[in-house]
Scaffold this active site. Sequence first.
Site, PDB file in Angstrom:
ATOM      1  N   TYR A 143      -6.595   5.106  32.297  1.00 47.36           N
ATOM      2  CA  TYR A 143      -6.865   4.806  33.681  1.00 47.36           C
ATOM      3  C   TYR A 143      -8.193   5.450  34.011  1.00 47.36           C
ATOM      4  O   TYR A 143      -8.722   4.987  35.241  1.00 47.36           O
ATOM      5  CB  TYR A 143      -5.683   5.879  34.673  1.00 47.36           C
ATOM      6  CG  TYR A 143      -4.532   5.230  34.212  1.00 47.36           C
ATOM      7  CD1 TYR A 143      -4.117   4.273  33.371  1.00 47.36           C
ATOM      8  CD2 TYR A 143      -3.471   5.402  35.357  1.00 47.36           C
ATOM      9  CE1 TYR A 143      -2.747   3.929  33.214  1.00 47.36           C
ATOM     10  CE2 TYR A 143      -2.042   5.058  35.238  1.00 47.36           C
ATOM     11  CZ  TYR A 143      -1.936   4.122  34.051  1.00 47.36           C
ATOM     12  OH  TYR A 143      -0.531   3.712  34.120  1.00 47.36           O
ATOM     13  N   LYS A 190       1.679   7.069  20.062  1.00 46.77           N
ATOM     14  CA  LYS A 190       1.788   5.931  19.386  1.00 46.77           C
ATOM     15  C   LYS A 190       0.718   6.239  18.226  1.00 46.77           C
ATOM     16  O   LYS A 190      -0.329   5.621  18.118  1.00 46.77           O
ATOM     17  CB  LYS A 190       1.292   4.950  20.250  1.00 46.77           C
ATOM     18  CG  LYS A 190       1.531   3.460  19.638  1.00 46.77           C
ATOM     19  CD  LYS A 190       2.755   3.108  19.506  1.00 46.77           C
ATOM     20  CE  LYS A 190       2.907   1.670  18.788  1.00 46.77           C
ATOM     21  NZ  LYS A 190       4.132   0.950  18.264  1.00 46.77           N
ATOM     22  N   ASP A 222       7.446   3.426  22.016  1.00 46.36           N
ATOM     23  CA  ASP A 222       8.445   2.268  21.992  1.00 46.36           C
ATOM     24  C   ASP A 222       9.728   2.854  21.396  1.00 46.36           C
ATOM     25  O   ASP A 222      10.658   2.209  22.191  1.00 46.36           O
ATOM     26  CB  ASP A 222       7.773   1.026  21.024  1.00 46.36           C
ATOM     27  CG  ASP A 222       7.350   1.499  19.635  1.00 46.36           C
ATOM     28  OD1 ASP A 222       7.141   3.071  19.552  1.00 46.36           O
ATOM     29  OD2 ASP A 222       7.243   0.848  18.659  1.00 46.36           O
ATOM     30  N   ASP A 246       3.513   6.773  32.589  1.00 46.26           N
ATOM     31  CA  ASP A 246       3.757   5.935  33.999  1.00 46.26           C
ATOM     32  C   ASP A 246       4.927   4.925  33.712  1.00 46.26           C
ATOM     33  O   ASP A 246       5.810   4.991  34.470  1.00 46.26           O
ATOM     34  CB  ASP A 246       2.432   5.375  34.100  1.00 46.26           C
ATOM     35  CG  ASP A 246       2.465   4.472  35.470  1.00 46.26           C
ATOM     36  OD1 ASP A 246       3.555   4.629  36.229  1.00 46.26           O
ATOM     37  OD2 ASP A 246       1.276   3.727  35.883  1.00 46.26           O
ATOM     38  N   ASP A 250       9.122   5.389  35.152  1.00 43.28           N
ATOM     39  CA  ASP A 250       9.749   4.524  35.824  1.00 43.28           C
ATOM     40  C   ASP A 250      11.027   4.055  35.266  1.00 43.28           C
ATOM     41  O   ASP A 250      12.286   3.737  36.059  1.00 43.28           O
ATOM     42  CB  ASP A 250       8.937   3.174  36.057  1.00 43.28           C
ATOM     43  CG  ASP A 250       8.207   3.277  37.550  1.00 43.28           C
ATOM     44  OD1 ASP A 250       7.865   4.673  37.970  1.00 43.28           O
ATOM     45  OD2 ASP A 250       7.623   2.287  38.218  1.00 43.28           O
TER      46      ASP A 250
END
Length: 357
Positions: A143, A190, A222, A246, A250
Site C-alpha cells: 500500500y 506467504k 491461502d 485487509d 473482511d
Amino acid sequence: MATKHILIVPGDGIGQEVTAVGKKVLDKIAARFGHTFTYDEALVGHAAIAATGNPLPDETLTKMRASDAILFGAVGHPKYDNDPSAKVRPEQGLLKMRKELGLYANLRPIKLFDELLDASSIKPEILKGADILFFRELTGDIYFGDKGRKNNGDTAFDIAEYSRFEVERIARKAFEAARTRRKKLCSVDKANVIETSRLWREVIQKIAPEYPDVEVEHQFVDATAMLLIKDPRRFDVVVTANLFGDILTDEASQIAGSMGMLASASVGDGTGVYEPIHGSAHDITGKGVANPLASILSAALLLDISFGMKAESEAVISAVDQVLKAGFRTRDIANAQTPADMIKGTDAIGEEVLQRI
Ligand code: NAD
C-alpha cells in the site's frame, strides 16, 4: 475521574450517522462514571475534499495530534468508486492519517455475540465460541511502496516493502496481547513465495523465544483463508501484513454476522483512532437504518485502549449484549424470525444501548 479530549471525525455517508451515536455513548459513560470528556470535530474524506480540496486538511491533522483519542466514521463517495483516474480521493485521507499519526497496528477483535449465531452464513456449531484478535500491520507493505506505470501505461507495478523494525514492533504487540488471552499466536504470511514474507517469518521466529508462554504457529495466507471458515475457534491472536490483513479481516467479519458489528483500533506512536471496519455504505446512507453497534463498540475499544478505562468499556459491551439479548436488531442483523417491531433504526437502537449503560 479523568478529563479527556476526544476528536470526532465522522467522514462520509453512514460515517456521519453512526459516529453521532458513538459520541452519545461516550457522553453517557462520562456522566455515569464522573469523567469529563470534551469534544471537537474535524473533516476527512469526501466531506473534506468538498470543503477544502484536501482529503486530510492540515487543520484536521493538527486537531488529531492535539486530542487524547479519535472516534472515526468512514470515508468514501460513489463519485470516486466509479472513477479510478480521480487524482484526489477520500481514502488518501485515511492512508495519510495512518502514516502521519504512526498508526502501525490495526486491532480487530472478532467476537460473536451468542444472540447473533444465526446472523452469520457459517453454521452455528462451527462458530459458537469463536474469539479472534487480529493484528494487521497498517503502515507498510504494497500500500505504501513505490507504484506506477511503464511501457506507455500498459504495465503497472506496486512495490511491497517491510523492514525488520516494522515487523518486530507489531509482532511484539501481538505477542503481548496473546499473553493476556489464550496464549496462542498465529503469524500469517506467504513465505514460500514472497521475500517480505520470508523476512516476516524470520523476525517472528527470532523474537518468539522471548515469549516462551505463547504458542506460535505459522500459516500461509491461502490456508488461513480456508481455516477461518472451516474452524474459526482454532485461532486466538493472528498477526499479519497489511494486504493479507485487509482481506482476512473482511472475511472474518462474516463470522460476526455483519460488517455493522465490528470495531477496530489503530494504534502506534501517538493518538489512537477507533473506527468501525465498514465503509460509508452509500446504498443505505440517509435512510436511518445503518447499524451503529460497530461505532459503539469502537467507543468501547477507545475507552479500554487509549484511556485504560476497563470498567467503562465493559459497561458499553454489556449494554450492547443486553440489547441483543432483549431481541432488538437493526435490519442487517435481523432474520426472517425477527418480529417487525424489534427491527430498529440507527438512533432507536442507540437509545436502547444508552438506556442500559
Ligand atoms: P461498505 O462497508 O460501505 O458496505 C458494504 C455493505 O455492507 C453494504 O451493503 C452496506 O450497506 C453494508 N453495511 C456496511 N456497514 C453497515 C452498517 N453499519 N449497517 C448496516 N449495513 C452496513 O463497503 P463498500 O460498499 O465496499 O464501500 C462503500 C464506500 O466505502 C466506498 O467508497 C469505499 O471506498 C468506502 N470504504 C471506506 C472504508 C473506511 O473508511 N475505512 C472501508 C471500506 C470501504
